[in-house]
Motif scaffolding. Structure first.
Motif, mmCIF file in Angstrom:
data_model
loop_
_atom_site.group_PDB
_atom_site.id
_atom_site.type_symbol
_atom_site.label_atom_id
_atom_site.label_comp_id
_atom_site.label_asym_id
_atom_site.label_seq_id
_atom_site.Cartn_x
_atom_site.Cartn_y
_atom_site.Cartn_z
ATOM 1 N N SER A 192 0.845 -1.190 0.000
ATOM 2 C CA SER A 192 0.000 0.000 0.000
ATOM 3 C C SER A 192 0.880 1.238 0.000
ATOM 4 N N GLY A 193 0.379 2.302 -0.585
ATOM 5 C CA GLY A 193 1.135 3.535 -0.647
ATOM 6 C C GLY A 193 2.201 3.567 -1.713
ATOM 7 N N LYS A 194 2.296 2.543 -2.541
ATOM 8 C CA LYS A 194 3.306 2.501 -3.593
ATOM 9 C C LYS A 194 2.782 3.209 -4.833
ATOM 10 N N LYS A 195 3.671 3.868 -5.537
ATOM 11 C CA LYS A 195 3.306 4.614 -6.735
ATOM 12 C C LYS A 195 4.222 4.248 -7.895
ATOM 13 N N VAL A 196 3.712 4.482 -9.092
ATOM 14 C CA VAL A 196 4.497 4.364 -10.318
ATOM 15 C C VAL A 196 4.653 5.771 -10.860
ATOM 16 N N GLU A 197 5.856 6.081 -11.323
ATOM 17 C CA GLU A 197 6.124 7.377 -11.922
ATOM 18 C C GLU A 197 6.743 7.149 -13.291
ATOM 19 N N ILE A 198 6.106 7.680 -14.318
ATOM 20 C CA ILE A 198 6.559 7.540 -15.706
ATOM 21 C C ILE A 198 6.789 8.934 -16.261
ATOM 22 N N THR A 199 7.938 9.148 -16.863
ATOM 23 C CA THR A 199 8.206 10.425 -17.519
ATOM 24 C C THR A 199 8.126 10.222 -19.023
ATOM 25 N N ILE A 200 7.283 11.015 -19.665
ATOM 26 C CA ILE A 200 7.116 10.975 -21.116
ATOM 27 C C ILE A 200 7.783 12.215 -21.691
ATOM 28 N N ARG A 201 8.710 12.010 -22.621
ATOM 29 C CA ARG A 201 9.374 13.122 -23.295
ATOM 30 C C ARG A 201 8.906 13.175 -24.751
ATOM 31 N N ASN A 202 8.599 14.353 -25.197
ATOM 32 C CA ASN A 202 8.145 14.545 -26.567
ATOM 33 C C ASN A 202 9.297 15.111 -27.393
ATOM 34 N N SER A 203 9.920 14.255 -28.195
ATOM 35 C CA SER A 203 11.019 14.696 -29.052
ATOM 36 C C SER A 203 10.534 14.982 -30.471
ATOM 37 N N GLY A 204 9.213 14.969 -30.654
ATOM 38 C CA GLY A 204 8.633 15.208 -31.971
ATOM 39 C C GLY A 204 8.512 16.681 -32.301
ATOM 40 N N THR A 205 7.790 16.944 -33.377
ATOM 41 C CA THR A 205 7.645 18.317 -33.854
ATOM 42 C C THR A 205 6.236 18.872 -33.647
ATOM 43 N N SER A 206 5.394 18.131 -32.908
ATOM 44 C CA SER A 206 4.061 18.632 -32.584
ATOM 45 C C SER A 206 3.686 18.171 -31.175
ATOM 46 N N ASN A 207 2.662 18.781 -30.619
ATOM 47 C CA ASN A 207 2.223 18.443 -29.273
ATOM 48 C C ASN A 207 1.574 17.061 -29.239
ATOM 49 N N ALA A 208 1.599 16.426 -28.075
ATOM 50 C CA ALA A 208 0.965 15.116 -27.881
ATOM 51 C C ALA A 208 0.059 15.209 -26.657
ATOM 52 N N ASN A 209 -1.171 14.766 -26.795
ATOM 53 C CA ASN A 209 -2.150 14.808 -25.724
ATOM 54 C C ASN A 209 -2.380 13.383 -25.211
ATOM 55 N N ILE A 210 -1.955 13.080 -23.993
ATOM 56 C CA ILE A 210 -2.108 11.737 -23.415
ATOM 57 C C ILE A 210 -3.557 11.540 -23.007
ATOM 58 N N VAL A 211 -4.173 10.458 -23.523
ATOM 59 C CA VAL A 211 -5.585 10.216 -23.227
ATOM 60 C C VAL A 211 -5.824 8.935 -22.424
ATOM 61 N N GLU A 212 -4.902 7.979 -22.458
ATOM 62 C CA GLU A 212 -5.061 6.733 -21.713
ATOM 63 C C GLU A 212 -3.718 6.232 -21.220
ATOM 64 N N VAL A 213 -3.743 5.620 -20.035
ATOM 65 C CA VAL A 213 -2.575 4.949 -19.483
ATOM 66 C C VAL A 213 -3.034 3.561 -19.058
ATOM 67 N N TYR A 214 -2.277 2.535 -19.444
ATOM 68 C CA TYR A 214 -2.598 1.147 -19.129
ATOM 69 C C TYR A 214 -1.455 0.516 -18.347
ATOM 70 N N GLN A 215 -1.778 -0.469 -17.523
ATOM 71 C CA GLN A 215 -0.748 -1.246 -16.824
ATOM 72 C C GLN A 215 -1.281 -2.657 -16.632
ATOM 73 N N GLY A 216 -0.339 -3.622 -16.490
ATOM 74 C CA GLY A 216 -0.745 -4.994 -16.273
ATOM 75 C C GLY A 216 0.435 -5.933 -16.089
ATOM 76 N N PRO A 217 0.130 -7.220 -15.844
ATOM 77 C CA PRO A 217 1.165 -8.217 -15.599
ATOM 78 C C PRO A 217 1.824 -8.758 -16.867
#
Length: 83
Positions: free
Chosen positions: A1-26
């Motif tokens: 309990s109390g554990k977190k996941v931290e993901i850093t997304i870097r955009n190296s492209g030439t346009s903006n990116a809008n994050i709409v979904e995040v998935y996780q699993g085994p």
């Protein structure tokens, strides 16, 4: 309990990116939508910048977890990491 996941997304492209979904699993074929995600600074990742995604996950050390970040533009970013 109390554990977190931290993901850093870097955009190296030439346009903006809008994050709409995040998935996780085994496994890469067994992913579920993460319902409570925090973005810092926001889910819109401007070109040349980054955003941090944080969510709760009761992870176990030494276990591999699978993730996928999906943008509104249709880009899928699958990856895995060991806790």
């Amino acid at each position: 309990s109390g554990k977190k996941v931290e993901i850093t997304i870097r955009n190296s492209g030439t346009s903006n990116a809008n994050i709409v979904e995040v998935y996780q699993g085994p496994s890469s074929s067994n992913l579920q939508t993460v319902s409570s995600v925090t973005y810092d600074p926001e889910n819109l990742v401007s070109e040349g910048s980054s955003s941090k995604i944080t969510f709760d996950l009761s992870w176990n050390s030494g276990t591999r977890y699978y993730f996928k970040v999906v943008t509104q533009e249709g880009i899928n970013l699958p990856f895995s990491a060991e806790a």
